[in-house]
Design a protein around this motif. Structure first.
Motif, mmCIF file in Angstrom:
data_model
loop_
_atom_site.group_PDB
_atom_site.id
_atom_site.type_symbol
_atom_site.label_atom_id
_atom_site.label_comp_id
_atom_site.label_asym_id
_atom_site.label_seq_id
_atom_site.Cartn_x
_atom_site.Cartn_y
_atom_site.Cartn_z
ATOM 1 N N ARG A 22 55.944 46.212 34.742
ATOM 2 C CA ARG A 22 55.772 45.035 33.884
ATOM 3 C C ARG A 22 55.357 45.479 32.495
ATOM 4 N N ILE A 23 55.616 44.629 31.532
ATOM 5 C CA ILE A 23 55.119 44.839 30.172
ATOM 6 C C ILE A 23 54.292 43.620 29.810
ATOM 7 N N GLY A 24 53.337 43.812 28.921
ATOM 8 C CA GLY A 24 52.468 42.682 28.644
ATOM 9 C C GLY A 24 51.707 42.819 27.345
ATOM 10 N N LEU A 25 50.930 41.811 27.104
ATOM 11 C CA LEU A 25 50.133 41.713 25.882
ATOM 12 C C LEU A 25 48.723 41.298 26.267
ATOM 13 N N ARG A 26 47.757 42.047 25.734
ATOM 14 C CA ARG A 26 46.343 41.674 25.944
ATOM 15 C C ARG A 26 45.746 41.265 24.617
ATOM 16 N N LEU A 27 45.048 40.172 24.640
ATOM 17 C CA LEU A 27 44.484 39.627 23.413
ATOM 18 C C LEU A 27 42.983 39.490 23.589
ATOM 19 N N GLY A 28 42.218 39.880 22.608
ATOM 20 C CA GLY A 28 40.768 39.725 22.654
ATOM 21 C C GLY A 28 40.240 39.323 21.293
ATOM 22 N N LEU A 29 39.789 38.086 21.175
ATOM 23 C CA LEU A 29 39.322 37.583 19.876
ATOM 24 C C LEU A 29 37.842 37.242 19.947
ATOM 25 N N VAL B 276 30.827 46.219 51.851
ATOM 26 C CA VAL B 276 30.831 44.984 51.073
ATOM 27 C C VAL B 276 31.417 45.277 49.689
ATOM 28 N N VAL B 277 32.180 44.326 49.201
ATOM 29 C CA VAL B 277 32.689 44.397 47.822
ATOM 30 C C VAL B 277 32.068 43.242 47.055
ATOM 31 N N ASN B 278 31.429 43.560 45.952
ATOM 32 C CA ASN B 278 30.908 42.504 45.081
ATOM 33 C C ASN B 278 31.591 42.633 43.724
ATOM 34 N N ILE B 279 32.275 41.590 43.328
ATOM 35 C CA ILE B 279 32.967 41.592 42.036
ATOM 36 C C ILE B 279 32.077 40.857 41.043
ATOM 37 N N VAL B 280 31.621 41.575 40.049
ATOM 38 C CA VAL B 280 30.719 40.989 39.053
ATOM 39 C C VAL B 280 31.553 40.576 37.844
ATOM 40 N N THR B 281 31.494 39.310 37.494
ATOM 41 C CA THR B 281 32.325 38.842 36.383
ATOM 42 C C THR B 281 31.569 38.961 35.056
ATOM 43 N N ARG B 282 32.318 38.903 33.983
ATOM 44 C CA ARG B 282 31.725 38.970 32.646
ATOM 45 C C ARG B 282 30.927 37.702 32.370
ATOM 46 N N THR C 14 28.160 35.349 21.026
ATOM 47 C CA THR C 14 29.278 34.943 20.177
ATOM 48 C C THR C 14 30.440 34.493 21.055
ATOM 49 N N GLY C 15 31.234 33.602 20.553
ATOM 50 C CA GLY C 15 32.383 33.113 21.297
ATOM 51 C C GLY C 15 33.447 34.189 21.414
ATOM 52 N N ALA C 16 34.247 34.087 22.429
ATOM 53 C CA ALA C 16 35.323 35.070 22.617
ATOM 54 C C ALA C 16 36.458 34.435 23.411
ATOM 55 N N MET D 196 49.745 35.279 33.835
ATOM 56 C CA MET D 196 49.065 34.764 32.640
ATOM 57 C C MET D 196 47.612 34.526 33.011
ATOM 58 N N THR D 197 46.714 35.028 32.208
ATOM 59 C CA THR D 197 45.298 34.749 32.436
ATOM 60 C C THR D 197 44.628 34.514 31.094
ATOM 61 N N ALA D 198 43.629 33.693 31.078
ATOM 62 C CA ALA D 198 42.881 33.428 29.847
ATOM 63 C C ALA D 198 41.431 33.134 30.187
ATOM 64 N N SER D 199 40.541 33.590 29.325
ATOM 65 C CA SER D 199 39.109 33.345 29.489
ATOM 66 C C SER D 199 38.532 32.962 28.138
ATOM 67 N N LEU D 200 37.770 31.916 28.135
ATOM 68 C CA LEU D 200 37.154 31.449 26.898
ATOM 69 C C LEU D 200 35.639 31.455 27.092
ATOM 70 N N PHE D 201 34.938 32.143 26.207
ATOM 71 C CA PHE D 201 33.480 32.216 26.259
ATOM 72 C C PHE D 201 32.925 31.420 25.078
#
Lengths: 682, 211
Positions: free
Chosen positions: A675-682, A160-166, A171-173, A188-193
């Motif tokens: 590929r080249i890319g940019l990761r952003l974490g605020l 079994v594979v269980n993927i646990v998400t954040r 605080t917002g992120a 492209m992916t984005a997550s807003l907390f």
């Protein structure tokens, strides 16, 4: 039958409502990992356990490891670990097999996201681009090797594979990743907390992936090549107050890709999946109670270019899965744990390519797990689960009928087992003995499929499912030893797995299993069938450690398969042969250098031995399954990241930099994807 | 909430440290005129510094402060916002002072964990009534003789005590013990928890050793 069903449902409700039972643990994986100094999982027994104290061979990949990985998706991350075969059949289609048994549409590995099934029951498969989760949203990936049906039920037959998400914090992120590369790769992916109140917070995620398909060699029946296009969006609300936590959410994902079907025909597919889910957990002084429920709606279109493999018409399947479960975890004394659970599942498939309009089943289950620690040096775990399945069909029956309707009105029971013992050897060593029995359920397609394949008059062929086909049983045993030494850790495991009654797709032109129905146009019926048994055994050796800022790990897997499969006298090979398709030797070396400054590097070097894989070769009047050699491969994946600040990182990443054709273990040779890319974490 | 600040007391005893490890200055105060080498505080400070920086095998187990702080996030109800934790120490005990310094160094001006930010203040073993109003206290090393009094004060004031001295937990006097070594071992005394009225999340309790 109905009485039993309703009794089970009523028991589950009563179980949840009993005042003494109100109460399950609130699991904050990140916080628990930080406090005990190693990853924590609930995927093995249902109770939270440290990675070093698990009674089964388990892999836990942390968010930091995922962030440093050159891979762009979950199968890419998994492929560098021992005991795991990842076949990237096409640019979009991957299958993950645990301890052998490689085949397309692998039905024996149950895949979950936060405990919720993303495995697709209509065909018994996982579309890894339809998970609705991007790498940056993953807190950890847990993979249990070996049957885990006693806890998770049907289809956790090889693991079994269980993927646990954040989960959102106080605080917002905002997290976002943008990347682009050769072969038209863009992601492209984005997550807003978002914290909403002291008790409520929300998470919104979305993503899009596009990449070009790989080249199809001339010896394989091809199809029009469209790019892989996958999109997802999802949202969740979390509520947390003292001992109670709740999650409510939903999402939508779609994926368009070229795939090898189990028949080894190439076909263009479009999957669209929506889900709603809810979880309520109550923590108590003695343990806790969890209530979980979800509904998945899948719309799957096969042959979006107008035909499946150029042989048949396209078709559409609509699958609705509804699951409700309740479980309670009791702490017995200071070190022992008891877990009891009940589950109800309703599953229905609607299509015009079936025996009748609707093929459905319901499953009621009960399970018990006990974890005992009689001494500081010994831990024993036992789990048992019983599942009862009621099969049914309804609606208009397609003519000519290829089965008696009464064959669809039946039920059966299956009992799954797991038992393990852990022995502490000295201060740093641990032996693990584990046995288990699990089941792969025939898919709804295996039960009720029905599709005509045109033939020159006067005949026609119907490819059909079989309502009497039995679940595939898997027996497994393993002996493992783990030792933590100064600065590094050694794991060694020997495993044995026997799979009986494995299901093969219909064999065209099989003289031994052809049913003739005499109507105005004589019809030849070819069915899914239990092709036979196979046994897999082997060893997994892993070493991992760190020196200063360099983290390293290396592993080697030897897998041997013996099979006894009935080809029904077909002149062409049946598209199933775990002994030929599973690489006998695999090795991986992973180096990660991250001093915490601006630069970080990682490399993954992978070796896989030569195999042979199935595909459909041109033939008259129909294409014919054939074996294609896939060379041994040494593939290099690498990633380099540059962090000008903590908020963002520029990275370059490449898979199969050595352009080893056999690296994807597919009849379609692997190419280099950079590929080249940019990761952003605020 | 009433806090008993301890720094003035320590200052009177002629030692003052900033939160940065190893920065110690003697003050004149009431020790004026006594040669440095004859002042007991000098030797305590010197011993603490040597033990903290130069000895490969420490004579006591230093509290793993980051883990101790994270343990507090599993209390129920979960702490939110700023949280004051006491550091219980004996100003006449070099090991205790050194441990207190190490805890202060690790916490700095505030350690964010979970939904809370932990800040510390020292409480001397001679002024344990100062625990009133605190929810948690880090019990420094070298306080075997004072553990009974600390436990009594913790019960009176409902304070969760965390220590690196597992004997304190085994004796039911401290609530949480954090072992040293590569494999983090956390021990929780059920009796001590009940005595101070502390509740932990069940997931946490399943991962630790409860005695």
């Amino acid at each position: 039958m109905n009485c039993m069903r309703y009794l089970t449902a009523a028991s589950a409700v009563a179980f949840a409502a009993h005042p003494a039972m109100v109460g399950a643990q609130t699991i904050d994986y990140q916080a628990l990992q930080a406090v005990v100094g190693e990853p924590v999982t609930t995927s093995v027994t249902g109770k939270p356990q440290r990675a070093s104290e698990l009674p089964a061979s388990t892999l836990i990949i942390t968010a930091d490891q995922i962030a440093r990985s050159p891979a762009r998706d979950v199968p890419g991350i998994l492929k560098s670990y021992a005991g795991i075969d990842v076949n990237r059949w096409t640019a979009g289609q991957s299958d993950v097999a645990v301890r052998g048994g490689v085949q397309t549409y692998n039905a024996r590995l149950l895949v979950l996201v936060d405990g919720r099934q993303v495995y697709l029951d209509h065909y018994g498969m996982t579309d890894w681009n339809l998970l609705g989760v991007s790498n940056q949203d993953i807190q950890q990936i847990e993979l249990v090797r070996g049957p885990a049906s006693a806890l998770f039920g049907f289809n956790a037959a090889s693991g079994v594979v269980n993927i646990v998400t954040r989960k959102p914090g106080s605080t917002g992120a905002l997290k976002a990743t943008l990347s682009a590369g050769n072969h038209g790769v863009s992601q492209m992916t984005a997550s807003l907390f978002l914290p909403i109140t002291d008790f409520v917070d929300a998470k919104l995620t979305g993503g899009r992936l596009r990449e070009d398909e790989r080249d199809i060699p001339p010896g394989i029946v091809g199809r029009p090549q469209y790019p892989v296009e996958a999109d997802h969006v999802s949202g969740e609300f979390h509520f947390q107050a003292d001992r109670t936590s709740a999650t409510f959410g939903g999402g939508y994902a779609s994926n368009r890709q070229l795939e090898f079907l189990p028949s080894q025909l190439l076909s263009n597919q479009l999957y669209r999946n929506a889900d709603v889910h809810a979880t309520v957990r109550q923590d108590t002084a003695w343990g806790g109670v969890s209530l979980d429920g979800f509904i998945n709606w899948l719309d799957a279109r096969y042959g979006t270019d107008g035909s499946i493999g150029g042989l048949t018409r396209s078709l559409e399947l609509a699958n609705r899965i509804m699951v409700g479960k309740v479980s309670a975890l009791y702490r017995l004394g200071r070190a022992n744990t008891l877990r009891v659970g009940m589950e109800y599942r309703s599953n229905r498939l609607t299509s015009d390519a079936q025996y009748s309009d609707v093929i459905s089943y319901e499953v009621a289950s009960a399970n018990v797990m006990i974890d005992l620690k009689p001494t500081d040096r010994i831990t024993t775990t036992g789990a048992i689960r019983i599942d009862r399945l009621w099969l049914d069909q309804s609606g208009v029956i397609a003519l000519p009928a290829v089965n008696d309707p009464a064959e669809y009105d039946r039920f059966f029971d299956r009992i799954s087992l797991n038992a393990a013992i852990l022995l502490q050897a000295g201060s740093d060593g641990r032996f693990r003995i584990n046995v288990g029995r699990g089941y792969q359920l025939p898919s709804l397609t295996n039960y009720g499929f029905r599709l005509s394949v045109p033939l020159p008059p006067p005949y026609s062929i119907v490819v059909a499912g079989s309502p009497t086909i039995a679940p595939v049983a898997t027996w497994s045993g393993e002996l493992g030893y783990t030792r933590q030494l100064r600065g590094f850790r050694v794991d060694a495991t020997a495993f044995y797995t026997r799979t009986t009654g494995t299901i093969a797709p219909p064999v065209l032109a099989s003289p031994e299993r052809t049913t003739l129905i005499f109507t105005s146009k004589p019809t030849i019926v070819q069915r899914y069938y239990a092709a036979g048994d196979y046994t897999t055994y082997g060893t997994e050796l892993s070493v991992a450690g760190h020196v200063s800022f360099l983290t390293w790990r290396a592993n080697y897997t030897w897998t041997h398969t013996r099979e006894s499969l009935d080809d029904q006298g077909s002149p062409a090979p049946i598209p199933l042969s775990p002994s030929l398709t599973t690489p006998r030797h695999k090795a991986n070396i992973v180096l990660e250098y991250d001093p915490g400054g601006q630069w970080n590097f990682s490399t993954v070097t992978r070796y896989t031995a030569a195999t042979r894989q199935f595909a459909t070769a041109p033939a008259v009047p129909l294409g014919q399954v054939a074996l294609f050699d896939v060379d041994s491969a040494v593939a290099l994946d690498a990633r380099v990241g540059f962090r000008p600040s903590r908020a963002w990182e520029v990275f370059a990443s490449g898979e199969n930099l050595t352009v080893a054709g056999g690296a994807s273990l597919s009849p379609l040779p692997a190419d280099r994807r950079v590929r080249i890319g940019l990761r952003l974490g605020l | 909430m009433r806090h008993h600040a301890v720094e003035p007391l320590v200052t009177k005893r002629c030692i003052h440290r900033s939160s940065r490890l190893g920065q110690a200055t003697t003050e004149q105060g009431n020790s004026e005129g006594v040669p440095l080498l004859y002042r007991p505080t000098f030797w305590r400070s010197a011993a603490a510094l040597v033990l903290m920086t130069g000895t490969p095998l420490p004579l006591w187990a230093e509290l793993n402060t980051p883990i101790a702080a994270r343990v507090l996030t599993f209390l129920l109800p979960a702490p939110k916002g700023p949280m004051q934790a006491a550091i219980i120490f004996n100003p006449d005990n070099a090991a205790s002072i050194a441990d207190a310094l190490a805890i202060e160094h690790a916490i700095g001006s505030g350690m964010p964990v979970g939904n809370t930010v932990i800040r510390t203040r020292r409480i001397a073993t001679t002024t344990l009534d100062g625990l009133r109003g605190y929810r948690a206290a880090f019990v420094t090393a070298g306080l075997r003789k004072e553990q009974e009094a600390i436990a009594a004060a913790a019960i009176r004031n409902s304070v969760v005590t965390i220590t690196s001295d597992l004997a304190c937990v085994q004796a039911g006097r401290c609530v949480v013990g954090i072992g040293s070594g590569p494999h983090t071992q956390i021990t929780v005394s059920r009796a001590a928890s009940r005595a101070v009225g502390a509740r932990f999340g069940s997931a946490f309790l399943m991962l630790v050793k409860e005695i």
